[in-house]
Motif scaffolding. Structure first.
Motif, PDB file in Angstrom:
ATOM      1  N   ILE A 229      66.359  61.100  20.371  1.00  0.00           N
ATOM      2  CA  ILE A 229      65.063  60.589  19.920  1.00  0.00           C
ATOM      3  C   ILE A 229      64.963  60.677  18.398  1.00  0.00           C
ATOM      4  O   ILE A 229      64.563  59.723  17.726  1.00  0.00           O
ATOM      5  CB  ILE A 229      63.913  61.367  20.600  1.00  0.00           C
ATOM      6  CG1 ILE A 229      63.892  61.047  22.106  1.00  0.00           C
ATOM      7  CG2 ILE A 229      62.577  61.020  19.956  1.00  0.00           C
ATOM      8  CD1 ILE A 229      63.007  61.970  22.923  1.00  0.00           C
ATOM      9  N   CYS A 230      65.346  61.820  17.843  1.00  0.00           N
ATOM     10  CA  CYS A 230      65.298  62.011  16.382  1.00  0.00           C
ATOM     11  C   CYS A 230      66.248  61.052  15.666  1.00  0.00           C
ATOM     12  O   CYS A 230      65.906  60.514  14.611  1.00  0.00           O
ATOM     13  CB  CYS A 230      65.647  63.457  16.039  1.00  0.00           C
ATOM     14  SG  CYS A 230      64.351  64.624  16.494  1.00  0.00           S
ATOM     15  N   ALA A 231      67.398  60.813  16.256  1.00  0.00           N
ATOM     16  CA  ALA A 231      68.366  59.912  15.631  1.00  0.00           C
ATOM     17  C   ALA A 231      67.814  58.479  15.543  1.00  0.00           C
ATOM     18  O   ALA A 231      68.144  57.745  14.617  1.00  0.00           O
ATOM     19  CB  ALA A 231      69.675  59.922  16.417  1.00  0.00           C
ATOM     20  N   TRP A 232      66.977  58.106  16.500  1.00  0.00           N
ATOM     21  CA  TRP A 232      66.375  56.775  16.490  1.00  0.00           C
ATOM     22  C   TRP A 232      65.137  56.714  15.625  1.00  0.00           C
ATOM     23  O   TRP A 232      64.555  55.659  15.434  1.00  0.00           O
ATOM     24  CB  TRP A 232      66.030  56.330  17.912  1.00  0.00           C
ATOM     25  CG  TRP A 232      67.224  55.826  18.651  1.00  0.00           C
ATOM     26  CD1 TRP A 232      67.952  56.523  19.565  1.00  0.00           C
ATOM     27  CD2 TRP A 232      67.849  54.564  18.521  1.00  0.00           C
ATOM     28  NE1 TRP A 232      68.992  55.765  20.020  1.00  0.00           N
ATOM     29  CE2 TRP A 232      68.955  54.540  19.387  1.00  0.00           C
ATOM     30  CE3 TRP A 232      67.587  53.428  17.752  1.00  0.00           C
ATOM     31  CZ2 TRP A 232      69.790  53.454  19.515  1.00  0.00           C
ATOM     32  CZ3 TRP A 232      68.432  52.330  17.874  1.00  0.00           C
ATOM     33  CH2 TRP A 232      69.508  52.350  18.756  1.00  0.00           C
ATOM     34  N   GLY A 233      64.719  57.878  15.106  1.00  0.00           N
ATOM     35  CA  GLY A 233      63.561  57.915  14.202  1.00  0.00           C
ATOM     36  C   GLY A 233      62.274  58.072  14.927  1.00  0.00           C
ATOM     37  O   GLY A 233      61.217  57.754  14.456  1.00  0.00           O
TER      38      GLY A 233
END
Length: 78
Positions: A74-78
């Motif tokens: 989720i964090c990697a996708w912003g």
């Protein structure tokens, strides 16, 4: 997935719920024993859902690892 959901009852999960986001799972001897994923995406947020572990493998940190992996995605996708 539906079999594990039926055994662990983590909350609402219908046959098409998997289409709402990414789900990760762990298998033991070919059987799904733990899973976690994402479901709802209100603006600025992502719900982590269907976190469940089969009773016979609980207490080994599997759900923790899956939640961490889903959160990292989720964090990697912003």
């Amino acid at each position: 997935m539906l079999s594990l959901i039926a055994r662990t009852q983590p909350g609402p999960f219908l046959p098409r719920t998997v289409e709402l986001g990414t789900y990760l799972g762990l298998r033991r001897d070919g059987a799904l024993v733990a899973m976690a994923g994402e479901r709802l995406h209100p603006p600025g947020w992502t719900e982590i859902s269907a976190v469940c572990t089969a009773p016979e493998v609980r207490g080994r940190g599997l759900a923790t690892r899956l939640v961490q992996a889903v959160a990292a995605g989720i964090c990697a996708w912003g």
